[in-house]
Design a protein around this motif. Sequence first.
Motif, PDB file in Angstrom:
ATOM      1  N   ASN A  94       0.799  -1.228   0.000  1.00  0.00           N
ATOM      2  CA  ASN A  94       0.000   0.000   0.000  1.00  0.00           C
ATOM      3  C   ASN A  94       0.833   1.279   0.000  1.00  0.00           C
ATOM      4  O   ASN A  94       0.308   2.347   0.334  1.00  0.00           O
ATOM      5  CB  ASN A  94      -0.927   0.000   1.219  1.00  0.00           C
ATOM      6  N   ASP A  95       2.118   1.160  -0.409  1.00  0.00           N
ATOM      7  CA  ASP A  95       2.974   2.335  -0.530  1.00  0.00           C
ATOM      8  C   ASP A  95       3.019   3.132   0.783  1.00  0.00           C
ATOM      9  O   ASP A  95       2.783   4.332   0.836  1.00  0.00           O
ATOM     10  CB  ASP A  95       2.484   3.242  -1.672  1.00  0.00           C
ATOM     11  N   MET A  96       3.304   2.414   1.888  1.00  0.00           N
ATOM     12  CA  MET A  96       3.394   3.020   3.212  1.00  0.00           C
ATOM     13  C   MET A  96       4.734   2.684   3.845  1.00  0.00           C
ATOM     14  O   MET A  96       5.450   1.800   3.367  1.00  0.00           O
ATOM     15  CB  MET A  96       2.273   2.501   4.136  1.00  0.00           C
ATOM     16  N   THR A  97       5.041   3.362   4.926  1.00  0.00           N
ATOM     17  CA  THR A  97       6.217   3.051   5.732  1.00  0.00           C
ATOM     18  C   THR A  97       5.755   2.214   6.922  1.00  0.00           C
ATOM     19  O   THR A  97       4.800   2.588   7.603  1.00  0.00           O
ATOM     20  CB  THR A  97       6.893   4.338   6.222  1.00  0.00           C
ATOM     21  N   PRO A  98       6.394   1.079   7.191  1.00  0.00           N
ATOM     22  CA  PRO A  98       5.992   0.268   8.356  1.00  0.00           C
ATOM     23  C   PRO A  98       6.101   1.075   9.646  1.00  0.00           C
ATOM     24  O   PRO A  98       6.948   1.956   9.780  1.00  0.00           O
ATOM     25  CB  PRO A  98       6.986  -0.892   8.351  1.00  0.00           C
ATOM     26  N   VAL A 119      -9.403  13.471   0.248  1.00  0.00           N
ATOM     27  CA  VAL A 119      -9.015  12.704   1.435  1.00  0.00           C
ATOM     28  C   VAL A 119      -7.756  11.890   1.151  1.00  0.00           C
ATOM     29  O   VAL A 119      -6.814  11.853   1.955  1.00  0.00           O
ATOM     30  CB  VAL A 119     -10.162  11.779   1.873  1.00  0.00           C
ATOM     31  N   PHE A 120      -7.710  11.237  -0.015  1.00  0.00           N
ATOM     32  CA  PHE A 120      -6.540  10.439  -0.401  1.00  0.00           C
ATOM     33  C   PHE A 120      -5.288  11.316  -0.460  1.00  0.00           C
ATOM     34  O   PHE A 120      -4.228  10.957   0.084  1.00  0.00           O
ATOM     35  CB  PHE A 120      -6.804   9.782  -1.755  1.00  0.00           C
ATOM     36  N   GLY A 121      -5.404  12.478  -1.119  1.00  0.00           N
ATOM     37  CA  GLY A 121      -4.252  13.371  -1.239  1.00  0.00           C
ATOM     38  C   GLY A 121      -3.768  13.872   0.105  1.00  0.00           C
ATOM     39  O   GLY A 121      -2.568  13.938   0.369  1.00  0.00           O
ATOM     40  N   PHE A 122      -4.707  14.219   0.990  1.00  0.00           N
ATOM     41  CA  PHE A 122      -4.333  14.699   2.328  1.00  0.00           C
ATOM     42  C   PHE A 122      -3.614  13.608   3.121  1.00  0.00           C
ATOM     43  O   PHE A 122      -2.582  13.862   3.756  1.00  0.00           O
ATOM     44  CB  PHE A 122      -5.580  15.162   3.084  1.00  0.00           C
ATOM     45  N   ALA A 123      -4.151  12.378   3.096  1.00  0.00           N
ATOM     46  CA  ALA A 123      -3.534  11.276   3.854  1.00  0.00           C
ATOM     47  C   ALA A 123      -2.115  11.011   3.363  1.00  0.00           C
ATOM     48  O   ALA A 123      -1.179  10.856   4.168  1.00  0.00           O
ATOM     49  CB  ALA A 123      -4.386  10.024   3.741  1.00  0.00           C
ATOM     50  N   GLY A 178       0.641   9.321   5.522  1.00  0.00           N
ATOM     51  CA  GLY A 178      -0.229   8.207   5.881  1.00  0.00           C
ATOM     52  C   GLY A 178      -0.796   7.504   4.667  1.00  0.00           C
ATOM     53  O   GLY A 178      -0.182   7.449   3.606  1.00  0.00           O
ATOM     54  N   HIS A 179      -2.024   6.998   4.829  1.00  0.00           N
ATOM     55  CA  HIS A 179      -2.633   6.194   3.776  1.00  0.00           C
ATOM     56  C   HIS A 179      -4.153   6.285   3.899  1.00  0.00           C
ATOM     57  O   HIS A 179      -4.685   6.616   4.972  1.00  0.00           O
ATOM     58  CB  HIS A 179      -2.179   4.738   3.909  1.00  0.00           C
ATOM     59  N   PHE A 180      -4.826   5.974   2.777  1.00  0.00           N
ATOM     60  CA  PHE A 180      -6.289   5.946   2.743  1.00  0.00           C
ATOM     61  C   PHE A 180      -6.726   4.649   2.069  1.00  0.00           C
ATOM     62  O   PHE A 180      -6.243   4.311   0.993  1.00  0.00           O
ATOM     63  CB  PHE A 180      -6.819   7.156   1.962  1.00  0.00           C
ATOM     64  N   LYS A 181      -7.623   3.926   2.720  1.00  0.00           N
ATOM     65  CA  LYS A 181      -8.025   2.607   2.225  1.00  0.00           C
ATOM     66  C   LYS A 181      -9.545   2.470   2.264  1.00  0.00           C
ATOM     67  O   LYS A 181     -10.182   2.898   3.232  1.00  0.00           O
ATOM     68  CB  LYS A 181      -7.385   1.510   3.092  1.00  0.00           C
ATOM     69  N   ILE A 182     -10.096   1.828   1.207  1.00  0.00           N
ATOM     70  CA  ILE A 182     -11.537   1.601   1.120  1.00  0.00           C
ATOM     71  C   ILE A 182     -11.816   0.100   1.148  1.00  0.00           C
ATOM     72  O   ILE A 182     -11.218  -0.668   0.389  1.00  0.00           O
ATOM     73  CB  ILE A 182     -12.120   2.205  -0.178  1.00  0.00           C
ATOM     74  N   GLU A 195     -18.468  -3.982   0.374  1.00  0.00           N
ATOM     75  CA  GLU A 195     -19.171  -5.107  -0.221  1.00  0.00           C
ATOM     76  C   GLU A 195     -20.553  -4.646  -0.634  1.00  0.00           C
ATOM     77  O   GLU A 195     -21.251  -3.962   0.131  1.00  0.00           O
ATOM     78  CB  GLU A 195     -19.296  -6.272   0.778  1.00  0.00           C
ATOM     79  N   VAL A 196     -20.957  -5.048  -1.845  1.00  0.00           N
ATOM     80  CA  VAL A 196     -22.263  -4.647  -2.366  1.00  0.00           C
ATOM     81  C   VAL A 196     -23.361  -5.191  -1.457  1.00  0.00           C
ATOM     82  O   VAL A 196     -23.375  -6.369  -1.108  1.00  0.00           O
ATOM     83  CB  VAL A 196     -22.459  -5.153  -3.809  1.00  0.00           C
ATOM     84  N   GLY A 197     -24.265  -4.303  -1.060  1.00  0.00           N
ATOM     85  CA  GLY A 197     -25.378  -4.697  -0.220  1.00  0.00           C
ATOM     86  C   GLY A 197     -25.057  -4.753   1.259  1.00  0.00           C
ATOM     87  O   GLY A 197     -25.964  -4.934   2.086  1.00  0.00           O
ATOM     88  N   GLN A 198     -23.789  -4.616   1.643  1.00  0.00           N
ATOM     89  CA  GLN A 198     -23.393  -4.718   3.043  1.00  0.00           C
ATOM     90  C   GLN A 198     -22.956  -3.367   3.622  1.00  0.00           C
ATOM     91  O   GLN A 198     -23.217  -3.063   4.779  1.00  0.00           O
ATOM     92  CB  GLN A 198     -22.247  -5.727   3.195  1.00  0.00           C
ATOM     93  N   GLY A 199     -22.289  -2.565   2.808  1.00  0.00           N
ATOM     94  CA  GLY A 199     -21.817  -1.268   3.290  1.00  0.00           C
ATOM     95  C   GLY A 199     -20.350  -1.047   2.976  1.00  0.00           C
ATOM     96  O   GLY A 199     -19.713  -1.844   2.271  1.00  0.00           O
ATOM     97  N   THR A 200     -19.825   0.034   3.525  1.00  0.00           N
ATOM     98  CA  THR A 200     -18.453   0.461   3.195  1.00  0.00           C
ATOM     99  C   THR A 200     -17.747   0.976   4.442  1.00  0.00           C
ATOM    100  O   THR A 200     -18.362   1.636   5.283  1.00  0.00           O
ATOM    101  CB  THR A 200     -18.488   1.577   2.123  1.00  0.00           C
ATOM    102  N   THR A 201     -16.459   0.679   4.531  1.00  0.00           N
ATOM    103  CA  THR A 201     -15.592   1.267   5.558  1.00  0.00           C
ATOM    104  C   THR A 201     -14.447   1.989   4.871  1.00  0.00           C
ATOM    105  O   THR A 201     -13.770   1.400   4.014  1.00  0.00           O
ATOM    106  CB  THR A 201     -15.036   0.203   6.511  1.00  0.00           C
TER     107      THR A 201
END
Length: 556
Positions: A336-340, A384-388, A393-397, A400-406
């Motif tokens: 995810n192109d992050m630093t551990p 939001v992605f650009g700011f993170a 940091g990082h931004f992750k989505i 699931e269809v019909g279940q929702g989003t985090t």
Amino acid sequence: MLDVEGSREAEVELDDLLDLFENAPCGYISASPDGRIKRANKTFASWLGTSSEKIVGRRFIDFLTMPGKIYFETHFAPLITMQGVFNEVALDLVKADGSRLPSLVNAVARREDSGDIEFIRITIFNATDRRRYEQELLEARAAAQRAAEELKELNATLEERVALAVQEKTAAESALHQAQKIEALGHLTGGVAHDFNNMLAVVIGGLNMAQRRIARGNVEDVPKLLAAAMDGATRAATLTQRLLAFSRQQPLSPEPVDANKLVANMAEILNSTLGEIIDKETVLAAGLWRTKADANQLENSVLNLAVNARDAMPEGGKLTIETANTHIDEAYASQNDMTPGQYVMIAVTDTGTGMPPDIIKKAIDPFFTTKPVGKGTGLGLSQVFGFAKQSGGHFKIYSEVGQGTTMKIYLPRDYGTEEVNERVRNDSLPHSVGSELILLVEDDASVREVHTRMLEELGYGVLAVENPLAALEQLERRADITLLFTDIVMAPMNGRKLADQARINRPNLPVVFTTGYTRNAVVHNGVLDPGVIFLQKPTTLGELARKIREAIDQQL
């Protein structure tokens, strides 16, 4: 008997005409050929703060300012004599208390059979509102011009960055990948042009209609037209800021942040934004680490995610905002192109419609949206992605269809010892205290004029110059300059070098920097240099007032 009734009717009619003359919504004057006033109505007398009796016997020119007297004598008095009429002449009248009354004056001469002037009728209209609307119109037009110029600058730099990225990938990517990049560039520039042209249509159309209304003297709906134009200009400014956020070029002012307190303090704005059909819940982690980020931009990002979640639940649902401490290992970081390391995580979860994988991949692309036309710009998640990313940091989505989003924002843990500042919303409009003089340095004449008027509105004295060399000359001459308010991108030196030069002899001189876009002058690696007070163009009067006051008060 009939003659008596006719006489009474004539008296009533005469009374009506006299009442109309005295209380008309404009001033009426009847003057003799030499300009002496023979009669003036109550409306005109009340405007001047005097009585009709004190006006009679004086000349109309006696009530004009000195420039108005000269102009009247040289231009309009001869015009009455030769042509017998003049219309829509803007003159300032001097009231009894010495203040000025802007007016529009019309005059017509009545002549005898011999051709000599018998008397002159003068009609006066109160032009106070018209003058104010004209000033507001000039300010709105200047704001629109600044927004248009910022777009040109943004387009130029944006195209350069995209072109460079395409060149670097040409040798390694396939023809298909190259075609996809070109398509993405077309979508981006097309989105910018579409959205910005819509906003300019509101600005230009509103100003044009306001201009026509003022010209006709019909100012009833001018405030609405100016408000619409200002709204369009504000939305255009927001668009440029979101594009800068996506491209990670917005100037950030990071500070220690307690994400739990930030989320808790957003309760009121979230309640008003999300509405009653959304059930809201916050799950705040105990012992949450601090992070270091731009608190304003973090709050905007959380609000963007909450609005996006609300739109995914048109029939209502549940929205959860959660905070947690998270450790990112090398495997996840490399994917995810992050630093551990250790991160503070803020997650926004909804029970909405969800997204299929192909939509998730496009969700952060600028101007990509699944919402109906007019319901979204497609820049919220991009911002939001650009700011993170710009914050390290990082931004992750996850969805699931019909279940929702985090949607999760990851920000690096802050190990510093600096205390977290309490966030207080400040909508004050602080004015000048005493005789404070601002040295304004701005190479754009329109911006310089508007900023001068704004500072004067706040009670400051203003010394405005168009380049850094002129500013240095003024600093040598004037020891009473309180603060330097300077643009950054100028020739032959930028605003930062000007400030450094000024502080050689004035080490405690307060400085406020402003620009629409800058690199490396007061911003390095996307972060404002320590101690820099920065004001992003375009700005509101409130933002300007608070930044100027902050800079001055820091030196007290």
